[in-house]
Design an enzyme around this catalytic site. Structure first.
Site, PDB file in Angstrom:
ATOM      1  N   PHE A 117       0.861  -1.183   0.000  1.00  0.00           N
ATOM      2  CA  PHE A 117       0.000   0.000   0.000  1.00  0.00           C
ATOM      3  C   PHE A 117       0.896   1.232   0.000  1.00  0.00           C
ATOM      4  CE2 PHE A 117      -4.506   0.989   0.883  1.00  0.00           C
ATOM      5  CZ  PHE A 117      -5.076  -0.195   0.489  1.00  0.00           C
ATOM      6  N   GLN A 237      -7.552  14.717   3.846  1.00  0.00           N
ATOM      7  CA  GLN A 237      -6.902  13.951   2.786  1.00  0.00           C
ATOM      8  C   GLN A 237      -7.775  13.801   1.540  1.00  0.00           C
ATOM      9  OE1 GLN A 237      -6.166   9.443   3.241  1.00  0.00           O
ATOM     10  NE2 GLN A 237      -4.135  10.347   3.153  1.00  0.00           N
ATOM     11  N   HIS A 239      -7.969  11.489  -1.569  1.00  0.00           N
ATOM     12  CA  HIS A 239      -7.465  10.214  -2.088  1.00  0.00           C
ATOM     13  C   HIS A 239      -7.308  10.372  -3.598  1.00  0.00           C
ATOM     14  CE1 HIS A 239      -7.236   6.004  -3.164  1.00  0.00           C
ATOM     15  NE2 HIS A 239      -7.222   5.661  -1.896  1.00  0.00           N
ATOM     16  N   LEU A 249     -14.711   5.418  -4.136  1.00  0.00           N
ATOM     17  CA  LEU A 249     -13.293   5.115  -3.998  1.00  0.00           C
ATOM     18  C   LEU A 249     -12.866   3.891  -4.801  1.00  0.00           C
ATOM     19  CD1 LEU A 249     -10.931   6.219  -2.219  1.00  0.00           C
ATOM     20  CD2 LEU A 249     -11.204   4.106  -0.946  1.00  0.00           C
ATOM     21  N   GLU A 252      -6.465   1.977  -3.041  1.00  0.00           N
ATOM     22  CA  GLU A 252      -5.047   1.988  -3.346  1.00  0.00           C
ATOM     23  C   GLU A 252      -4.554   0.554  -3.593  1.00  0.00           C
ATOM     24  OE1 GLU A 252      -3.143   5.170  -1.002  1.00  0.00           O
ATOM     25  OE2 GLU A 252      -2.000   3.491  -0.209  1.00  0.00           O
ATOM     26  N   ARG A 283      -0.456   9.405  -0.293  1.00  0.00           N
ATOM     27  CA  ARG A 283      -1.620   9.928  -1.021  1.00  0.00           C
ATOM     28  C   ARG A 283      -1.517  11.409  -1.354  1.00  0.00           C
ATOM     29  NH1 ARG A 283      -6.198   6.553   2.321  1.00  0.00           N
ATOM     30  NH2 ARG A 283      -5.656   4.601   1.300  1.00  0.00           N
ATOM     31  N   HIS A 370     -11.519  12.432   1.158  1.00  0.00           N
ATOM     32  CA  HIS A 370     -11.547  11.077   1.679  1.00  0.00           C
ATOM     33  C   HIS A 370     -11.494  10.958   3.199  1.00  0.00           C
ATOM     34  CE1 HIS A 370     -11.051   6.800   1.570  1.00  0.00           C
ATOM     35  NE2 HIS A 370      -9.835   6.833   2.080  1.00  0.00           N
ATOM     36  N   ARG A 412      -2.504  10.791   6.255  1.00  0.00           N
ATOM     37  CA  ARG A 412      -2.618   9.412   6.735  1.00  0.00           C
ATOM     38  C   ARG A 412      -2.140   8.429   5.679  1.00  0.00           C
ATOM     39  NH1 ARG A 412      -6.382   5.268   6.072  1.00  0.00           N
ATOM     40  NH2 ARG A 412      -8.012   6.534   5.111  1.00  0.00           N
TER      41      ARG A 412
HETATM   42  C1  LIG Z   1     -14.689   4.278   0.768  1.00  0.00           C
HETATM   43  C2  LIG Z   1     -13.705   4.216   1.886  1.00  0.00           C
HETATM   44  C3  LIG Z   1     -12.717   3.241   1.890  1.00  0.00           C
HETATM   45  C4  LIG Z   1     -11.800   3.170   2.932  1.00  0.00           C
HETATM   46  N1  LIG Z   1     -10.845   2.201   2.925  1.00  0.00           N
HETATM   47  C5  LIG Z   1      -9.978   2.097   3.966  1.00  0.00           C
HETATM   48  C6  LIG Z   1      -9.022   1.051   4.035  1.00  0.00           C
HETATM   49  O1  LIG Z   1      -8.952   0.174   3.170  1.00  0.00           O
HETATM   50  N2  LIG Z   1      -8.169   1.018   5.077  1.00  0.00           N
HETATM   51  C7  LIG Z   1      -8.215   1.948   6.070  1.00  0.00           C
HETATM   52  O2  LIG Z   1      -7.423   1.863   7.003  1.00  0.00           O
HETATM   53  N3  LIG Z   1      -9.133   2.941   6.046  1.00  0.00           N
HETATM   54  C8  LIG Z   1     -10.010   3.030   5.027  1.00  0.00           C
HETATM   55  N4  LIG Z   1     -10.939   4.037   5.009  1.00  0.00           N
HETATM   56  C9  LIG Z   1     -11.067   4.918   6.180  1.00  0.00           C
HETATM   57  C10 LIG Z   1     -11.789   4.175   7.298  1.00  0.00           C
HETATM   58  O3  LIG Z   1     -12.663   3.229   6.768  1.00  0.00           O
HETATM   59  C11 LIG Z   1     -12.595   5.102   8.189  1.00  0.00           C
HETATM   60  O4  LIG Z   1     -11.815   6.199   8.578  1.00  0.00           O
HETATM   61  C12 LIG Z   1     -13.036   4.369   9.446  1.00  0.00           C
HETATM   62  O5  LIG Z   1     -13.684   3.175   9.111  1.00  0.00           O
HETATM   63  C13 LIG Z   1     -13.928   5.231  10.311  1.00  0.00           C
HETATM   64  O6  LIG Z   1     -14.428   4.453  11.367  1.00  0.00           O
HETATM   65  P1  LIG Z   1     -15.229   5.120  12.545  1.00  0.00           P
HETATM   66  O7  LIG Z   1     -15.624   4.028  13.462  1.00  0.00           O
HETATM   67  O8  LIG Z   1     -14.443   6.249  13.076  1.00  0.00           O
HETATM   68  O9  LIG Z   1     -16.502   5.756  11.838  1.00  0.00           O
HETATM   69  P2  LIG Z   1     -17.811   5.037  11.055  1.00  0.00           P
HETATM   70  O10 LIG Z   1     -17.495   3.649  10.766  1.00  0.00           O
HETATM   71  O11 LIG Z   1     -18.171   5.918  10.011  1.00  0.00           O
HETATM   72  O12 LIG Z   1     -18.855   5.112  12.183  1.00  0.00           O
HETATM   73  C14 LIG Z   1     -19.467   6.337  12.566  1.00  0.00           C
HETATM   74  C15 LIG Z   1     -20.677   6.019  13.392  1.00  0.00           C
HETATM   75  O13 LIG Z   1     -21.147   7.192  14.023  1.00  0.00           O
HETATM   76  C16 LIG Z   1     -22.541   7.227  13.972  1.00  0.00           C
HETATM   77  N5  LIG Z   1     -22.936   8.632  14.075  1.00  0.00           N
HETATM   78  C17 LIG Z   1     -22.440   9.701  13.408  1.00  0.00           C
HETATM   79  N6  LIG Z   1     -23.069  10.824  13.810  1.00  0.00           N
HETATM   80  C18 LIG Z   1     -23.978  10.454  14.740  1.00  0.00           C
HETATM   81  C19 LIG Z   1     -24.950  11.150  15.520  1.00  0.00           C
HETATM   82  N7  LIG Z   1     -25.134  12.469  15.422  1.00  0.00           N
HETATM   83  N8  LIG Z   1     -25.720  10.439  16.370  1.00  0.00           N
HETATM   84  C20 LIG Z   1     -25.589   9.095  16.479  1.00  0.00           C
HETATM   85  N9  LIG Z   1     -24.686   8.392  15.746  1.00  0.00           N
HETATM   86  C21 LIG Z   1     -23.897   9.065  14.913  1.00  0.00           C
HETATM   87  C22 LIG Z   1     -22.907   6.546  12.669  1.00  0.00           C
HETATM   88  O14 LIG Z   1     -24.214   6.022  12.737  1.00  0.00           O
HETATM   89  C23 LIG Z   1     -21.847   5.436  12.598  1.00  0.00           C
HETATM   90  O15 LIG Z   1     -22.308   4.291  13.266  1.00  0.00           O
HETATM   91  C24 LIG Z   1     -11.872   4.112   3.989  1.00  0.00           C
HETATM   92  C25 LIG Z   1     -12.860   5.088   3.982  1.00  0.00           C
HETATM   93  C26 LIG Z   1     -13.747   5.156   2.937  1.00  0.00           C
HETATM   94  C27 LIG Z   1     -14.775   6.256   2.944  1.00  0.00           C
END
Ligand SMILES: Cc1cc2nc3c(=O)[nH]c(=O)nc-3n(C[C@H](O)[C@H](O)[C@H](O)COP(=O)(O)OP(=O)(O)OC[C@H]3O[C@@H](n4cnc5c(N)ncnc54)[C@H](O)[C@@H]3O)c2cc1C
Length: 598
Positions: A117, A237, A239, A249, A252, A283, A370, A412
């Protein structure tokens, strides 16, 4: 009517960070997760490429190299103690996920499969290293499902489809949250000993984004309206490879599997920007390279995109030119079946959304908003810290994309967010449970729901003069133009002024036409736009002040990194309708900042 609940620990967000926190918190305390989405619909489920860990399953790799790559990738803004902690935890935590039942892809010997990666290298040979552990190209989906099952098994309480609107802070301590039940339009108060925010990112501020519709920065807006600063918000960031116009997306991992970027002259241009790792540079470097190609008139047919080519014949041609080998020394060659097996979802997305088969023709791509490197400041224990001296706000925690530890600094590396969410989700859960065991419930104010109710009533009562969607559209256009990949003083000043004018129009002219209680998405989307505008404002204000280029923050008027004046984290407070900025030290415990060469 307001319904009142009490749990020792309340977690806002049911994505990877929230669920990992819930799993650990529930081992020591009564724990509930509140999520606006059904948890398994969280954005973590969209993560494709993999989770970084120096397992060394295919070739020599070390946690120390992973840490150095992350520090270098962060353009030296990441806190080195936190980065070392995360990279050392990476190996055991990936095995922990495996033991929970996560179905990783496998090597022939049955070990967890890994792929290269961007920015991940063998520090001795400087060549890309296979460090991303993956489950095909749906790694995040598998993490989310696995953690959700474990939480159900551990009897975590779930409040699904409740939108948190406010956090309750009483006598300098977190005391709970206020939420809106989407199905009924009822307000609920939640009294807690500890609150963990795990609400994800805010990429919906920009026009072209890989982020889910739900990525509206709610957690950031909620805590900053209660006086908590946000850290390093200027670093967002882009992407390099989103599907043209749609932003969806393309992982990568495609370049990890040998895909290359091509301009209108048919040239593999990354050779000119990153001699050693080429298409696998970090990135920020690749996104800027694409922009420079577009500015130089080498976009495809003069338009704003380039091509990403993963056809086996192209991959094999460049692999041969590069002398690339598999970790076991065989020449690196691929065929259709191998690509299809390793990137099934990507192939499927392109066939579905573009009518293009990546095995037959290259994919049109452009940089896409991203990932938020900035967010709610925390220490290594995931405790929220609220000033230049890292004072903790007792009972308040944050983890995942909404938090800023900071392990990603100014940029990142791919696969480090999935790692961050499980490592610091676990920290948040563990430390919150410990806090709950040693502290009583704080007092809970009788008027806790008043502010949230007033805001809902204001939105419902305002006469809709102009549609919220128009304001959103203008915000996205301004932020994409002036607070995107390249930035200038003039552009950012204008953007800040324009966002503030939009905030004013939002307050005066936007109302909600739908007055019903049941799944009033009109109301919620309008409330979310308020959060996005706050996030846009603080991003622009933090960016305008930082007069240097570092990582994802790239200024045409200050093109160089300036460690003497700017090797420091930004803190931004919302105060009296304005943004007040402060700065705090970066932890540079091991590696002195150097120029980045890829
Ligand atoms: C398309 C894509 C591909 C990616 N691929 C990779 C990868 O291969 N490797 C990597 O390391 N990272 C990757 N990333 C980044 C990574 O996936 C995310 O940064 C990470 O999963 C975020 O996790 P989280 O638990 O912080 O948030 P999320 O998984 O988004 O969870 C957020 C939660 O908060 C809740 N929430 C938000 N606001 C409120 C509110 N007001 N009230 C109640 N609930 C709320 C939502 O319901 C949700 O359950 C990718 C991101 C994207 C967008």
């Amino acid at each position: 009517m307001t319904t009142h609940h009490q749990h020792e620990i309340i977690i806002v967000g049911g994505g990877g960070a929230g669920l990992m926190a819930a799993l650990y918190a529930s081992r020591g305390a009564d724990t509930a997760v509140i999520s606006k989405l059904y948890p398994s619909r969280s954005h973590t489920g969209a993560a494709q490429g993999g989770i970084g860990a120096a397992l060394g399953n295919l070739e020599d790799d070390r946690a120390e190299w992973h840490a150095f790559d992350t520090i270098k990738g962060s353009d030296y803004l990441g806190d080195q103690d936190a980065i070392e902690f995360m990279c050392n935890q990476a190996v055991p935590i990936v095995y922990e996920l495996e033991n929970m039942g996560l179905p990783f892809s496998r090597t022939k010997q049955g070990r967890i499969a890994q792929r290269p990666f961007g920015g991940h290298t063998n520090n001795e040979t400087k060549k890309p290293v296979t460090r991303a552990a993956y489950a095909a190209d749906r790694t995040g989906h598998m993490i989310l499902q696995t953690l959700y099952q474990q939480c159900i098994r551990n009897k975590v309480h779930f409040y699904d489809e409740y939108q948190v609107l406010d956090v309750v802070i009483e006598n300098g301590r977190a005391a709970g949250v206020v939420a809106w039940e989407l199905a009924t339009g009822e307000l609920h108060t939640f009294h807690a000993k500890a609150v963990i925010f795990a609400t994800g990112g805010y990429g919906r501020v920009w026009e072209v984004t890989s982020n889910a519709y739900a990525y509206t920065g709610d957690g950031l807006a909620i805590v900053s309206r209660r006086g908590i600063p946000l850290q390093d918000m200027e670093f967002f960031q882009f992407h390099p490879t989103g599907i043209r116009k749609l932003g969806i997306l393309i992982t990568e991992g495609v370049r990890g599997e040998g895909g290359v970027l091509i301009n209108n002259d048919g040239e593999r241009f990354m050779e000119r920007y990153a001699k050693t790792v080429k298409d696998l540079a970090s990135r920020d470097v690749v996104s800027r390279a694409i922009y420079l190609e577009l500015q130089g008139g080498r976009g495809i047919n003069g338009e704003n995109y380039v091509l990403l080519d993963v056809r086996p014949e192209t991959v094999n041609k460049f692999a041969e030119l590069d002398g690339r080998t598999f970790p076991d020394g065989r020449p690196f060659r691929v065929d259709r079946e191998m690509i299809l097996k390793k990137l099934p979802d990507i192939i499927d997305f392109c066939r579905t959304y573009l009518g293009i088969d990546p095995l037959e023709s290259p994919m049109p791509v452009q940089p896409t908003a991203h990932y938020a490197m900035g967010g709610i400041p925390t220490n290594i224990n995931a405790e929220v810290v609220i000033d230049e001296n890292n004072h903790v706000l007792p009972g308040l925690y944050a983890a995942g994309e909404t938090a800023c530890v900071s392990v990603h600094g100014a940029n990142r590396l791919g696969t480090n967010s999935l790692l961050d969410i499980v490592v610091f989700g676990k920290q948040a859960g563990k430390h919150a449970a410990d806090f709950a065991q040693h502290n009583d419930f704080p007092t809970f104010p009788a008027d806790a729901a008043d502010a949230a109710r007033a805001e809902v009533n204001r939105l419902l009562g305002n006469k809709p003069v102009e549609p919220a969607a128009d304001i959103a559209k203008e915000m996205k256009a301004i932020m994409s133009k002036d607070v995107g990949v390249f930035r200038t003083e003039e552009g950012m000043s204008e953007a800040l002024k324009a966002v503030r004018a939009l905030k004013e129009r939002y307050r005066k002219n936007v109302g909600v036409a739908d007055q019903s209680d049941v799944f009033n998405t009109d109301l919620i989307n309008t409330w979310e736009l308020g959060c996005l505008l706050d996030a846009a404002e603080v991003t622009a204000a933090s960016a305008l002040a930082r007069r240097e280029s570092r990582g994802a923050h790239s200024r045409e008027d200050y093109p160089k990194r300036d460690d003497e004046n700017w090797l420091k984290h930004t803190l931004a407070w919302r105060k009296d309708g304005d943004i007040k900025l402060g700065y705090k030290e970066v932890n540079v415990s091991k590696y002195e900042p150097k120029e980045r060469v890829y």
